[in-house]
Write an enzyme that holds these catalytic residues in place. Structure first.
Site, PDB file in Angstrom:
ATOM      1  N   ASN A   8       0.864  -1.173   0.000  1.00 56.57           N
ATOM      2  CA  ASN A   8       0.000   0.000   0.000  1.00 56.57           C
ATOM      3  C   ASN A   8       0.905   1.229   0.000  1.00 56.57           C
ATOM      4  OD1 ASN A   8      -2.262  -1.680   0.418  1.00 56.57           O
ATOM      5  ND2 ASN A   8      -1.970  -1.606   2.624  1.00 56.57           N
TER       6      ASN A   8
ATOM      7  N   HIS B 183       7.700   0.110   2.200  1.00 54.70           N
ATOM      8  CA  HIS B 183       7.558  -1.265   2.666  1.00 54.70           C
ATOM      9  C   HIS B 183       6.274  -1.871   2.107  1.00 54.70           C
ATOM     10  CE1 HIS B 183       4.675   0.622   5.391  1.00 54.70           C
ATOM     11  NE2 HIS B 183       4.237  -0.580   5.722  1.00 54.70           N
TER      12      HIS B 183
END
Length: 349
Positions: free
Chosen positions: A163, A176
């Protein structure tokens, strides 16, 4: 423990509360001697409850402990940075290439597993800004984790995803992603496998392979391609900006990709991400969702691909899921797939 996945050096260690941490470095990097986690964290006690929705048969997970997870901390207190004086983080070493660890605030544990994948120690970068070598190392981490998690008897589906952007709901700005190793088949995968099964029975061929072949033949919605991968806007795209990346060879998951296929994916993915950001000359919020085959059930019907989508429908407008989408699951799009594909092609020209 040091092991060597294809194209990478893997180093295993544990955090102070017993959670696993894995470093992935280039294969020719020096052997890493991991530093000890000095935080003295208590053993995690995540609570999760699974309930079946009697109306749909979907599994709903309740993980109330996640309400206490870290939310948009100051940049100098990011828990995904490499540790330094004044900020002991989830990664005790002072530098790293790619790091994967068990999520401290998992959506589920016991059955299944949730992991965090840190793409780089550089807090200011995004995946788009990684070099091809750095992106390639992330692919190795995904492949290694997919193979290991798929071997667990309590895992039915392994889902690597990212995301990006506060509009998506990101709570940590460090570059990440995550991996959910579900102890059940997610609803979307159930639907896709049902459609694939129907198609196999009627057409005698793989649904995903046929979609890829049709898109490559048509050509209007192709955004970019290389020797082993094609990126295209699906003809019935739900999201304002949506691109699917398919390997030309049917494989079940990332671990089955050849070295050249991994190289070509990293090249094409960085290309497409650059086009996303170039569309409005801004960091486009997105979700990148890998779709491997299920671990056991209907595995032969699956076809690894990545679905990349953004909720931004214009420079200053976001597509919110309103009545039709949220209430009925019936998407109404403000953008035409052919127009989106042409726009993204022009970004790179």
């Amino acid at each position: 423990m040091n092991t060597t996945p294809r194209g990478a050096r893997r180093t295993d260690t544990t955090l102070s509360d017993g959670r696993q941490l894995i470093y992935y470095d280039p294969a020719d990097a020096p052997v890493r001697v991991p530093l000890e986690d000095s935080r003295g964290l208590p053993a995690p006690k995540p609570l999760a409850e699974f309930r079946i929705d009697p109306l749909t048969g979907d599994t709903i997970t309740f993980a109330t402990h996640r309400n206490t997870r870290t939310y948009l901390p100051p940049a100098d207190q990011c828990p995904l940075d490499a540790s330094r004086p004044g900020n002991a983080t989830e990664i005790p070493d002072h530098d790293y290439n790619v790091a994967v660890f068990e999520n401290r605030f998992p959506s589920f544990s016991g059955p299944g597993r949730c992991e965090v994948v840190c793409f780089t120690s550089d807090h200011t970068k995004s995946f788009t800004e990684l070099s091809q070598g750095q992106a390639r190392l992330v692919v190795e981490a995904w492949a290694d984790r997919t193979a290991e998690l798929s071997a667990r008897p309590d895992v039915e589906y392994v889902f690597p995803f990212e995301n990006r952007g506060r509009e998506i709901g990101v709570t940590l700005s460090h570059p990440h992603g995550q991996i959910y190793a579900y102890p059940f088949l997610p609803p979307r995968i159930k639907t896709l496998m049902a459609r694939a099964r129907e198609h196999q029975e009627v057409a005698g061929s793989n649904l995903f392979a046929d979609i890829l072949a049709a898109e490559r033949k048509d050509g209007r919605r192709i955004v970019a391609e290389n020797g082993n991968w094609t990126a295209f806007v699906p003809q019935a795209a739900r999201w304002p900006v949506e691109v699917h990346l398919y390997p030309h060879r049917q494989v079940a998951d990332i671990s089955e990709l050849t070295t050249q296929e991994r190289d070509d994916f990293a090249m094409l993915y960085l290309d497409v991400l650059g086009r996303f950001d170039g569309q409005y000359d801004d960091d486009l919020p997105y979700i990148a969702a890998w779709h491997p085959a299920p671990v056991r059930v209907d595995r032969e019907l699956g076809y690894l691909h990545l679905e990349l989508l953004s909720i931004r429908r214009a420079q200053d407008k976001i597509k919110y899921l309103a009545g039709s989408e949220s209430g009925m699951g019936a998407f109404i799009s403000d953008t035409l797939p052919e127009d989106v594909a042409e726009t993204l092609r022009k970004v790179g020209s």
